[in-house]
Enzyme design. Structure first.
Site, mmCIF file in Angstrom:
data_model
loop_
_atom_site.group_PDB
_atom_site.id
_atom_site.type_symbol
_atom_site.label_atom_id
_atom_site.label_comp_id
_atom_site.label_asym_id
_atom_site.label_seq_id
_atom_site.Cartn_x
_atom_site.Cartn_y
_atom_site.Cartn_z
ATOM 1 N N SER A 374 -10.841 -55.446 111.346
ATOM 2 C CA SER A 374 -10.387 -56.499 112.255
ATOM 3 C C SER A 374 -9.963 -55.890 113.574
ATOM 4 O O SER A 374 -9.507 -54.751 113.640
ATOM 5 C CB SER A 374 -9.205 -57.253 111.642
ATOM 6 O OG SER A 374 -8.058 -56.414 111.576
ATOM 7 N N ASP A 375 -10.121 -56.667 114.654
ATOM 8 C CA ASP A 375 -9.406 -56.315 115.868
ATOM 9 C C ASP A 375 -7.921 -56.435 115.546
ATOM 10 O O ASP A 375 -7.528 -57.045 114.550
ATOM 11 C CB ASP A 375 -9.812 -57.242 117.014
ATOM 12 C CG ASP A 375 -9.573 -56.614 118.383
ATOM 13 O OD1 ASP A 375 -8.759 -55.666 118.469
ATOM 14 O OD2 ASP A 375 -10.180 -57.074 119.365
ATOM 15 N N TRP A 376 -7.077 -55.864 116.381
ATOM 16 C CA TRP A 376 -5.659 -55.728 116.056
ATOM 17 C C TRP A 376 -4.970 -57.099 116.019
ATOM 18 O O TRP A 376 -4.772 -57.728 117.045
ATOM 19 C CB TRP A 376 -5.013 -54.780 117.047
ATOM 20 C CG TRP A 376 -5.068 -53.341 116.622
ATOM 21 C CD1 TRP A 376 -4.031 -52.452 116.619
ATOM 22 C CD2 TRP A 376 -6.199 -52.601 116.115
ATOM 23 N NE1 TRP A 376 -4.442 -51.223 116.144
ATOM 24 C CE2 TRP A 376 -5.755 -51.283 115.827
ATOM 25 C CE3 TRP A 376 -7.520 -52.916 115.852
ATOM 26 C CZ2 TRP A 376 -6.596 -50.298 115.301
ATOM 27 C CZ3 TRP A 376 -8.366 -51.944 115.339
ATOM 28 C CH2 TRP A 376 -7.902 -50.656 115.066
#
Length: 992
Positions: A374-376
């Site tokens: 995932s992106d953050w």
């Protein structure tokens, strides 16, 4: 289809939610819809009610910018409306007031019933389950065998530990996974970013992706990637968070377009693949990001812009495949080890829990063998994300920054034990991660972690920076020099890439290249040649080159965009210093005024023979702002009065008789109409974002040490409206859309030059355009058949290798408890349970589904037959000028116009032309000579100034995505073949 039910993991508790976020409703458009379906999307329910969207609380702050000093620095860059300003189109005071008022009216007009009618219960994205297992690709066979052998020895909590980040700033890197120490599997260090190692010392600030794209040089794309990977390896980084190919550049004002390589899927795809090969050849896992349709910064993330939901990018199936997924297919074909899913929603389902995207397209159709991270904080659910294909949660925290309250970790352990996430899904998740680790040879690395800290510049620092109660300290920075030395010093490569990525847009009267001695030989004047340098973009920032968090201010020369994709400069060569050094002081007198506001007395301008004026345009990631720009640019104009500066200098330079050279550093296209046709503006140089060697690279080009060969990776328009309605940033939420902003990609295939061609709009400078100091000629077009033409590719091949299998018996829940006497670090994310009392069996229907496999799949990047060459195109490139140079020969195809679909009978719409290949070719000059300081070469006999250029055209190159057949199809009819120097300069034409 009836909604599925699943259990979402939120804040240590389970909440029953409606799982149909990936469900296709007959009354709503799906991926198989045409782009036109989205033109009237307001009639559909726009809010995606999944994963507890209405119960989230606003984050208490964004901590992504680093190091203890940031919290003090951040106050200077606070994201708040300025007092005393009227409400403009992009002022928060205005749109927030409008939005709140609209919500109040919504409730008073129709009450809660009316509000609920705005919720999208089922979403618009079709489901695709179960998540395909990795390990069926021969290129990954040995890595999967090794990974399976290790994973079979792991306990459930060890598996979960690898899939979940330990929390923001709870390790040395921006992302850190949990280790399995007894099996010698390390905590993986994941670190930004696309143009260098963020938050690290002794590293290189490479040219940005847009500059690399402007080189159109495949070798340099690879070499930059390899140097980048080597630095990551030396700093102990396992996973490099780049390259970026999303955003692709649908909207020219998009804040992060500069991280990618240009506004065309083929250019993006080739550049991304070359970069990935370079990074991974250095032993580091590359990350293709952001998957997918994260095309603007405004509203990209839940709560970042005050709304509880991220924007939904609504797109039809064909545009998704032919434009935005194309570079990711090329990345998978290149063997990329990781893909990062994006913040935004796609067709009203979050990208990081969208089963159609991750399971159906990425893992099945494209055959991706690595892991999806995932992106953050882009993960917005627990079980739903796991079932939809997410493999790694980053940075591990759940719905809020730095709270240590994960959607996975212990919650994923619990989900497996209670049956809501099948254990074979977790087995596949961890196997994919471990296999990627083996694939690049990291099992041979020494058993040591990263040798730098993202959170302090000091040698000694906290081991767990994010823990408020643990003060354990140790050596966190070892100051390892990763920049290379001698001939291998990476600054040399930076200079070469920056020079080749510089685009010469205008050169009237062959003013460039300049002579270091000032006057040209034919002028023969005795007085000193007078040069004036103007504009603050020529100098360094007076506050220091790394003064602003993540390069988030526009002060001094611009060499990078801002955000997580930026790095600290080890040094920065400013243009002013480089120019002063380059000119011969004995014959040239250099004056400078490195400010954008000129003095009232214009003598400093009037007293010049040559004026070089600098201007720029900055942008970046949406969590930071500069001036009134938060992420996306507000317009396509030069910033800080750059247009007026150029006009004023052009008016008075040499009392109206001087020559003016304009140099622009920019994150993307800028409108130049206020100055481009001024008589004194003889030359315009677009230097893009050149990195740390900015000034030196510019000097190389304008003095002719390097013949300019950069070409535009996007179109420059005459006015912003020419890019079309689909190019507009959505700056304001629409109250009709409820709490989820909707962005409809109704233009379909028609972005950038495709739109200009379709609408017959003349650009200022077209895609692929750029000038040289020499002249090239193309001839001898030859089109030769290679393969058998048929509408469909060969049937999807059956796999010859089976994915690993594991026992499916669930462990005793007691085995997942914290070990006795275990010391917990506050906010550190663990996979262990504190109690088994909440474990109860549940059933999840997603695990019982079997979506049909895509006929377009069967190998890395898709069906292997898609990459079968069907014909070749060759031609001869001749340098007919007097100096050596490099040309970018570009291949465009025009699909058969008027083609009809064999089943529906409808006309298939095709762009006028599409890029399908390019080659950068260096060709020596025809004869000895000198063109204003550029030395030529003698090449006698044998036609040494001619080079043959050849392109292979694959089945995919001549196919369109058929939304009915769900496959790539070659249409009937003749294809137009155009070879030339830009999208609108194609001197060679033929048919196939």
């Amino acid at each position: 289809m009836a909604p599925l039910e699943f259990l979402e993991l939120r804040r240590g508790k389970y909440a029953k939610v409606d799982a149909a976020v990936d469900d296709e409703s007959p009354s709503r458009p799906s991926f198989a819809s045409d782009a036109s379906s989205f033109e009237d999307l307001e009639e559909y329910d726009p809010l995606n009610y999944d994963a507890g969207t209405l119960k989230r609380k606003k984050s208490t702050g964004d901590l992504r910018t680093r190091k203890p000093s940031f919290r003090k620095d951040a106050e200077k860059f606070a994201l708040r409306p300025k007092s005393g300003r009227s409400c403009g189109a992009r002022q928060w005071c205005c749109w927030l007031l409008i939005f709140v008022t609209s919500v109040i009216l919504l409730f008073t007009a129709g009450g809660l019933w009316a509000y609920r009618k705005t919720l999208v219960k089922d979403g618009m994205s079709p489901p695709w389950y179960p998540s395909p297992k990795g390990g069926a690709d021969a290129a990954w066979e040995e890595s999967y065998k090794k990974a399976a052998e290790m994973v079979r020895q792991m306990t459930l909590v060890e598996k979960v530990n690898i899939t979940t980040g330990v929390g923001w700033s709870m390790g040395m890197c921006v992302g850190n996974t949990g280790p399995v120490q007894r099996l010698k599997f390390p905590s993986l260090c994941l670190q930004d970013g696309p143009l260098g190692i963020r938050f690290a010392d002794n590293v290189t600030a490479f040219p940005a992706g847009v500059t690399v794209g402007a080189t159109w040089n495949k070798e340099l794309m690879y070499l930059r990637g390899k140097a980048h990977g080597q630095e990551a390896r030396l700093k102990g980084v396992h996973v490099l968070l780049g390259p970026a190919m999303g955003p692709l550049g649908r909207m020219p004002a998009g804040g992060r377009n500069w991280e990618g390589f240009g506004s065309d899927p083929v250019l993006q795809g080739i550049a991304a693949a070359q970069t990935i090969k370079g990074i991974q050849d250095a032993g580091v896992i590359a990350t293709a990001k952001h998957f997918i349709l994260n095309e603007q910064e405004h509203f990209r993330q839940a709560w970042e812009w005050g709304l509880p939901n991220a924007i939904s990018s609504n797109i039809d199936d064909r545009a998704l495949h032919e434009i935005y997924a194309w570079p990711f297919a090329e990345s998978v074909k290149a063997g990329v080890g990781s893909v990062m899913c994006s913040y935004n929603q796609v067709n009203n389902s979050y990208a990081c829990q969208n089963s159609k995207l991750m399971n159906g397209i990425l893992k099945d159709e494209l055959g991706f063998q690595g892991f999806v991270q995932s992106d953050w904080l882009a993960q917005r659910s627990g079980a739903a994300a796991a079932l939809a294909g997410l493999d790694m949660s980053m940075p591990g925290d759940g719905l809020k920054w730095a709270e240590g309250d994960s959607l996975w970790g212990a919650q994923l352990t619990k989900a497996v034990l209670n049956g809501s996430v099948p254990i074979d899904r977790v087995d596949d998740m961890v196997t994919r991660i471990v296999a990627a680790w083996y694939q690049v040879g990291q099992d041979k690395w020494p058993e040591e972690g990263p040798n730098f800290s993202s959170w302090t510049n000091e040698e000694i620092g906290k081991i767990y920076e994010g823990s408020p109660s643990d003060d354990t300290k140790g050596v966190v920075n070892k100051f390892v020099n990763a920049q290379g030395e001698g001939e291998d010093f990476h600054g040399n490569l930076v200079r070469k890439v920056a020079a080749e990525g510089t685009v010469l847009l205008k050169n009237e009267g062959h003013l460039l290249p300049l002579s270091r001695d000032g006057w040209q030989e034919h002028e023969k004047k005795t007085a000193k040649y007078r040069v004036g340098i103007f504009g603050e973009d020529a100098r360094l920032s007076r506050d220091g080159i790394n003064n602003c968090p993540d390069q988030s201010c526009n002060d001094g020369t611009l060499a990078s965009g801002w955000g997580s994709g930026a790095v600290d400069y080890p040094y920065l060569v400013d243009p002013l210093s480089a120019l002063r050094k380059a000119f011969n002081n004995d014959s040239v007198y250099v004056t400078d005024w490195p400010e954008n506001t000129l003095p009232k007395e214009k003598e400093i301008i009037k007293d010049q023979d040559l004026c070089i004026v600098f201007a720029n345009a900055h942008a970046g990631e949406g969590y930071l702002k500069w001036s009134d720009i938060r992420g996306d640019r507000n317009d396509l104009n030069l910033q800080k009065g750059g247009d007026k500066l150029i006009q004023d200098v052009a008016k008075d330079c040499g009392k109206g008789k001087g020559n003016v050279v304009v140099v622009i550093h920019a994150v993307g296209p800028v409108i130049m109409e206020t100055f481009i046709d001024l008589p004194s503006v003889k030359a315009v140089v677009l230097a893009n974002l050149p990195g740390q060697e900015s000034g030196n690279a510019l000097v190389d080009v304008i003095f002719g040490d390097v013949n300019p060969s950069g070409r535009l990776p996007y179109t420059i328009a005459k006015k912003e409206e020419d890019y079309g309605p689909g190019s507009k940033i959505k700056y304001l939420p629409n109250p009709v859309e409820g709490l989820t902003p909707q962005q409809n990609f109704s233009e379909g295939l028609y972005i950038d030059y495709r739109h200009f061609d379709k609408q017959g709009i003349a650009p200022r400078y077209e895609f692929g355009y750029g000038l040289s100091y020499t002249t090239f000629h193309l001839s001898s077009l030859l089109i030769s058949n290679r393969g058998v033409r048929s509408p469909l590719p060969a049937p999807r091949p059956s796999p010859t290798i089976s994915p690993p299998t594991y026992p499916t018996t669930l462990p005793d829940p007691e085995s997942a408890l914290f070990p006795p006497g275990f010391h917990k670090i506050e906010k550190y994310i663990y996979p262990y349970l504190s109690s088994t009392s909440s474990i109860s069996k549940s059933e999840i229907l997603a695990s019982q589904l079997q979506s049909p496999l895509s006929p377009a799949g069967g190998g890395p990047g898709g069906n292997p037959d898609l990459y079968t060459p069907l014909f070749t195109v060759s031609c001869t490139l001749t340098n007919i000028g007097l100096v050596d140079g490099a040309a970018v020969v570009q291949l465009y195809l025009s699909f058969p116009q008027g083609s009809t679909h064999p089943d529906t009978g409808s006309t298939i719409d095709f762009p006028v032309r599409v890029l399908r290949g390019f080659e950068k070719v260096s060709v020596p000059a025809q004869q000895e000579g000198t063109v204003k300081g550029v030395k030529g070469s003698t090449h006698g006999g044998g036609g040494g100034n001619r080079v043959k250029v050849e392109f292979e055209v694959t089945r995919k190159d001549v196919s369109y995505w058929d939304v009915v057949a769900q496959n790539w199809v070659v249409p009937e009819g003749d294809f137009g073949v155009g070879v030339g120097f830009s999208s609108r300069d194609l001197p060679l034409e033929g048919t196939w």
